[in-house]
Design a protein around this motif. Structure first.
Motif, PDB file in Angstrom:
ATOM      1  N   THR A  73       0.825  -1.219   0.000  1.00 43.64           N
ATOM      2  CA  THR A  73       0.000   0.000   0.000  1.00 43.64           C
ATOM      3  C   THR A  73       0.853   1.260   0.000  1.00 43.64           C
ATOM      4  N   LEU A  77       0.770   3.766  -3.238  1.00 40.71           N
ATOM      5  CA  LEU A  77       0.277   5.136  -3.057  1.00 40.71           C
ATOM      6  C   LEU A  77       1.362   6.160  -3.385  1.00 40.71           C
ATOM      7  N   CYS A  80       1.390   6.598  -7.004  1.00 41.88           N
ATOM      8  CA  CYS A  80       0.225   7.380  -7.448  1.00 41.88           C
ATOM      9  C   CYS A  80       0.488   8.878  -7.342  1.00 41.88           C
ATOM     10  N   HIS A  81       1.249   9.262  -6.301  1.00 41.45           N
ATOM     11  CA  HIS A  81       1.437  10.681  -6.023  1.00 41.45           C
ATOM     12  C   HIS A  81       2.618  11.287  -6.757  1.00 41.45           C
ATOM     13  N   GLY A 174       0.785   1.195  -8.703  1.00 44.67           N
ATOM     14  CA  GLY A 174       0.718   2.637  -8.508  1.00 44.67           C
ATOM     15  C   GLY A 174       0.831   3.412  -9.806  1.00 44.67           C
ATOM     16  N   LYS A 188      -7.934   2.709  -5.332  1.00 46.75           N
ATOM     17  CA  LYS A 188      -7.083   3.694  -4.674  1.00 46.75           C
ATOM     18  C   LYS A 188      -7.615   4.025  -3.289  1.00 46.75           C
ATOM     19  N   VAL A 192      -5.746   3.523   0.391  1.00 49.59           N
ATOM     20  CA  VAL A 192      -5.607   4.606   1.374  1.00 49.59           C
ATOM     21  C   VAL A 192      -6.150   4.166   2.729  1.00 49.59           C
ATOM     22  N   ASN A 195      -4.040   1.459   4.356  1.00 47.06           N
ATOM     23  CA  ASN A 195      -2.805   2.038   4.877  1.00 47.06           C
ATOM     24  C   ASN A 195      -3.044   2.731   6.219  1.00 47.06           C
TER      25      ASN A 195
END
Length: 431
Positions: A73, A77, A80-81, A174, A188, A192, A195
């Motif tokens: 996770t 993530l 993703c960012h 991701g 997603k 989140v 996590n």
């Protein structure tokens, strides 16, 4: 945690003296009873309570329970960012270079210290009283590259030893979520929320159960080793402990100073509890949650950067393991009558570097993987097997310090990379 560590060391030493006194006085039954009640490993044993073993193992199991979901996770993530793929490439490159730089420095330092010990005759010890043990079969270290891409997703998610495969799957997941943007919403959101659940669970386990677990883990580790195992290993244990402590306290501080121009003292102070935690659990994987919290909240590293570097470092950045394997191989070669030259030490260092990358982040793994280095060097006569058996018998305390070095190295690299990428809060670092 520091109090628990100190108490565990004191209690462990007291139990060592108690054991030696009882055995020397012919009261083996009394010690056997104490061992069954407090320290007995209950796996495969129908006798004994093993109170300390159970408490310590429950704590380690609770931490290992969330290793795979946490790594997956957090990295997914982070991918993703990170919207700039060039930035991701730079972070990856700098991370690998940071790991490689510290590893080469560590191996060189270990090689010099081991060679000096050999020339001084420190490693010329008698190992004839040690019972030979069969070593693990040699394993090609390059298999770690092949195993990075799993052929079965279920198999990767059900084994804690497949962390590198999880890193690969998390990065791919991701990046795909980032590519599809608004088309992927539910997955997603699940990542989140999962996590967040992991963070709450780990906070409870570490803060509430951690000090008690550290005390019982340290006490049991030292109590189960008698003087008869420690005496013939003092040469090896002494040299490798000195090497690990110097690199832990001074080596990483120099790395931080040179690479970032930051004052390394705040890093040394704040990372101390992570080192203590790694020492207690003897597992890089179990220490990852606390290392992540400390690196982000106290050292000022951006969470996205830390979430990528620390799990990756837990898998491939094994400076402590490499130092231990170099000195252990020199000790075995010297004790078994093999020629020890600078060229051979360089070869040992290269083998140790490759082998350490494939070392599982679990207790005792370093000594097992050591057999790969010995096989590669051809150190396989009877005396070498006896010396290897000695290391297997007493290496747990050494592996505890090795773990401290491994996890601190991951945090140091995260600070260096984050500082170079402008993803670093200097105010938090000096706070």
């Amino acid at each position: 945690m520091g109090i628990a560590l100190g108490g565990g060391l004191l209690a462990g030493m007291l139990f060592i003296f108690l054991r030696e006194y009882l055995l020397g006085a012919g009261k083996e039954n009394v010690w056997q009873t104490i061992n069954l009640i407090l320290f007995q490993d209950i796996n495969g044993s129908s006798q004994g309570l093993g109170i300390f073993y159970i408490l310590g193992q429950l704590f380690v199991n609770a931490l290992q329970l969330v290793i795979i979901p946490m790594v997956f996770t957090s990295i997914a993530l982070a991918m993703c960012h990170i919207t700039d793929t060039k930035k991701l490439g730079r972070i990856s490159y700098k991370t690998i270079m940071g790991f490689l730089a510290t590893s080469i420095f560590a191996l060189g330092f270990a090689g010099v210290l081991g060679f000096v010990a050999h020339k001084a005759g420190i490693f010329q010890v008698s190992i004839s009283n040690i019972t030979a043990a069969a070593g693990s079969e040699g394993r090609n270290p390059l298999l770690v590259i092949l195993e990075a891409v799993p052929n079965n997703i279920a198999g990767a998610f059900t084994q804690n030893g497949k962390v590198l495969a999880i890193v690969f799957l998390a990065v791919v997941t991701g990046l795909i979520i980032h590519k599809l943007e608004d088309e992927i919403v539910i997955i997603k959101k699940i990542l989140v929320e999962l996590n967040k659940m992991i963070t709450v669970f780990l906070g409870f386990v570490i803060t509430k159960f951690g000090p008690v677990a550290i005390f019982v883990l340290i006490t049991r580790t030292f109590a189960i080793y008698g003087i008869e195992h420690l005496k013939p290993a003092l040469a090896y244990v002494g040299i490798v402990t000195v090497a690990l402590l110097i690199f832990l306290i001074v080596g990483y501080a120099i790395f931080i100073l040179i690479a970032t121009r930051l004052n390394p003292i705040p890093f040394v102070k704040k990372i101390a509890k992570v080192a203590l935690f790694g020492f207690s659990t003897s597992s890089s994987a179990s220490t990852l949650p606390l290392n992540t919290q400390t690196t982000v909240n106290e050292l000022g590293v951006n969470e996205e950067v830390a979430s990528f570097i620390l799990p990756l470092g837990m898998t491939i950045n094994m400076n402590g393991t490499a130092i231990m394997q170099v000195i252990a191989a020199i000790f075995i070669a010297s004790s078994a009558g093999y020629e020890v030259t600078i060229g051979k030490i360089i070869t040992i260092g290269l083998l140790a570097l490759i082998a350490s990358i494939g070392t599982p982040a679990a207790p005792g793994a370093g000594a097992i993987i050591l057999f790969t280095v010995l096989t590669g060097m051809g150190y396989q006569n009877d005396a070498a097997v006896l010396a290897y058996s000695l290391i297997l018998a007493i290496n747990r305390p050494v592996e505890m310090l090795v773990t401290s070095l491994n996890v601190v190295g991951d945090a140091a690299t995260a600070v260096v990379v984050a500082k170079s990428e402008g993803a670093f809060d200097e105010e938090t670092y000096y706070k």
